[in-house]
Design an enzyme around this catalytic site. Structure first.
Site, mmCIF file in Angstrom:
data_model
loop_
_atom_site.group_PDB
_atom_site.id
_atom_site.type_symbol
_atom_site.label_atom_id
_atom_site.label_comp_id
_atom_site.label_asym_id
_atom_site.label_seq_id
_atom_site.Cartn_x
_atom_site.Cartn_y
_atom_site.Cartn_z
ATOM 1 C CG ASP A 229 -1.591 -1.274 1.500
ATOM 2 O OD1 ASP A 229 -2.026 -1.895 0.514
ATOM 3 O OD2 ASP A 229 -1.717 -1.661 2.681
ATOM 4 C CG ASP A 268 -2.558 -4.533 -1.533
ATOM 5 O OD1 ASP A 268 -3.646 -4.953 -1.956
ATOM 6 O OD2 ASP A 268 -2.182 -4.727 -0.370
ATOM 7 C CG ASP A 272 -5.168 -1.139 2.438
ATOM 8 O OD1 ASP A 272 -5.928 -0.330 1.869
ATOM 9 O OD2 ASP A 272 -4.861 -2.243 1.973
ATOM 10 N NE ARG A 322 -10.818 -3.996 -1.199
ATOM 11 C CZ ARG A 322 -9.852 -4.898 -1.111
ATOM 12 N NH1 ARG A 322 -8.634 -4.517 -0.797
ATOM 13 N NH2 ARG A 322 -10.091 -6.173 -1.306
#
Ligand code: CA
Ligand code: CA
Length: 448
Positions: A229, A268, A272, A322
């Site tokens: 991330d 990714d 996060d 997301r």
């Protein structure tokens, strides 16, 4: 350009003192914050999270490295300088790290550019050999890759990780120097099991995994998964991510090849928040040109009682999903602007997903939906998550997003939550004009 009202808010921000409780708890001398309110004397690098500004303001608040002595204020412009300024992942000395210009994480200590081939050198890994070894036609689909080429891939991956992952210790502020296009390209900031970190005014671009792993058991057709991330919070507490820009550019997913019929995904998450992270404020960032943008909780069994996150005044544009995917925690999503127009091939699946009993309050956000776009597809869930929604606009019209979603889906979102947000600085009880207001006041390069 900043609007007059935004300039006012910036000026206010500079003169906001850290709360007395936070000063006491952090052991900061009052002198650190002794300043002339009329002069607005706190520079960008020393600013702290304002009182009540989201979950990160809870308890001791978030001061980052504001208490740093002059020996622990660094200006860095190379990867090696950044690594040195961060120091060990376990040191807790207050420090301010100012990033000047763009740091390329894929460089060695001498500043030489490193390629994927450089990381793979000496490991025996090659993509061609890997693809041959784990072709489902011969290797099957029942187990994860193992053996020589997977070992080689893991070794090459470790070499890249060693170079591009920056471990951020406690009590740290990392801030872009205004006017320098400050940021990190190709890197991953990892905030792991530490408290009190501020990340501001930085562009995070092109965080790429040179060595995606094939997982034939992921979904019905298998998937290529990547490791990094741009910013990853794992067991981190009191984190303020403010005025940053996240983008895959210049290598967008549209350029990814397919192997075994699946996209060779090199990206990714953007930001996060997992593994029991807690008390996080994500504010005035721009998330753009990305697929899996923000995960809150890494699995449905991530920590109960944590994962409390406030997400406000961000722009989400050209992202697939997301925004965020929320699990378990109490999550406040307010005054954000979601532009769901397809951008650079990034066509949205959904914006906000509430699952694993997540308690999401989503209020006074604005969505732009292209003609033919479905309001029922702006949310998602697994049938256990809640979204209490108020005051949201779709193309300027008041819309009950949860009702629209529930009318079209069998796994319904619950409409009540077990909490009421109180740390809500800056909350405006209207989503009108958010597109205009946020366009020039969010992301990296706005603060001075
Ligand atoms: Ca993944
Ligand atoms: Ca991730």
């Amino acid at each position: 350009m900043a609007s007059p009202s935004h300039r006012r808010s910036l000026r206010t921000r500079r003169t906001v003192l850290v709360s007395t409780a936070a000063v006491a708890a952090a052991g900061l001398g009052a002198a650190v914050f002794a300043m002339n309110a009329n002069a607005g004397a706190v520079d960008l690098a020393h600013q702290v999270l304002p009182a009540k500004d989201g979950w990160a303001a809870s308890g001791t608040g978030t001061t980052g490295g504001a208490a740093a002595d002059s020996a622990h204020v660094f200006t860095v412009s190379t990867r090696a300088q950044l690594v040195k300024a961060l120091g060990s992942a376990t040191n807790s000395t207050a420090k301010i790290i100012k990033i000047k210009g763009t740091i390329d994480a894929n460089t060695n200590d001498a500043g030489k550019k490193l390629t994927c081939a450089d990381y793979a050198a000496g490991t025996g890994y090659s993509l061609a050999a890997y693809l041959k070894a784990y072709d489902p036609a011969t290797y099957g689909r029942s187990k994860l890759p193992s053996g020589t080429q997977e070992k080689a891939r893991a070794a090459a991956k470790d070499a890249q990780a060693k170079n591009i992952v920056f471990k951020v210790p406690a009590n740290t502020t990392i801030v872009g120097v205004p006017g320098t296009k400050a940021g990190i390209t190709g890197g991953s900031l990892q905030v792991k099991s530490v408290d009190n970190v501020i990340i501001r005014n930085l562009t995070f671009s092109a965080t790429e995994d040179c060595f995606p792993q094939w997982d034939p058991t992921d979904g019905s057709t298998g998937n290529w998964n990547s490791a990094y991330d741009a910013v990853t919070l794992r067991g981190a507490t009191h984190v303020w991510a403010d005025h940053n820009t996240f983008t895959d550019a210049p290598h967008l997913d549209s350029a990814n090849p397919k192997y075994y019929g699946r996209e060779y995904q090199i990206h990714d998450g953007a930001l996060d928040i997992t593994n029991g992270s807690d008390l996080v404020t994500v504010e005035r960032n721009q998330f753009t040109n990305h697929d899996k943008t923000m995960l809150i909780g890494s699995s449905d069994t991530d920590s109960v009682g944590k994962l409390r996150v406030s997400i406000h005044h961000n722009v989400w544009k050209g992202i697939v999903q997301r925004a965020p995917l929320a699990r378990i925690g109490q999550i406040h999503v307010y005054n954000n602007y979601f532009d769901t127009t397809t951008l650079n091939g990034y066509a949205p699946l959904y914006s906000v997903n509430s699952r694993a009993k997540a308690q999401v309050v989503a209020e006074y956000n604005a969505w732009k939906v292209p003609s033919g776009g479905k309001t029922a597809k702006l949310l998602s869930g697994d049938g256990t998550g809640s979204i209490a929604a108020t005051g949201n606009l779709v193309n300027g019209t008041a819309t009950d997003l949860v009702a629209a979603y529930n009318a079209a889906n069998s796994k319904k979102l619950k409409t009540t939550v077990n909490w009421k947000p109180v740390l809500t600085a800056g909350l405006r009880t209207t989503a009108k004009n958010l597109a205009t207001e946020l366009t020039g006041t969010t992301g990296a390069g706005v603060l001075s």
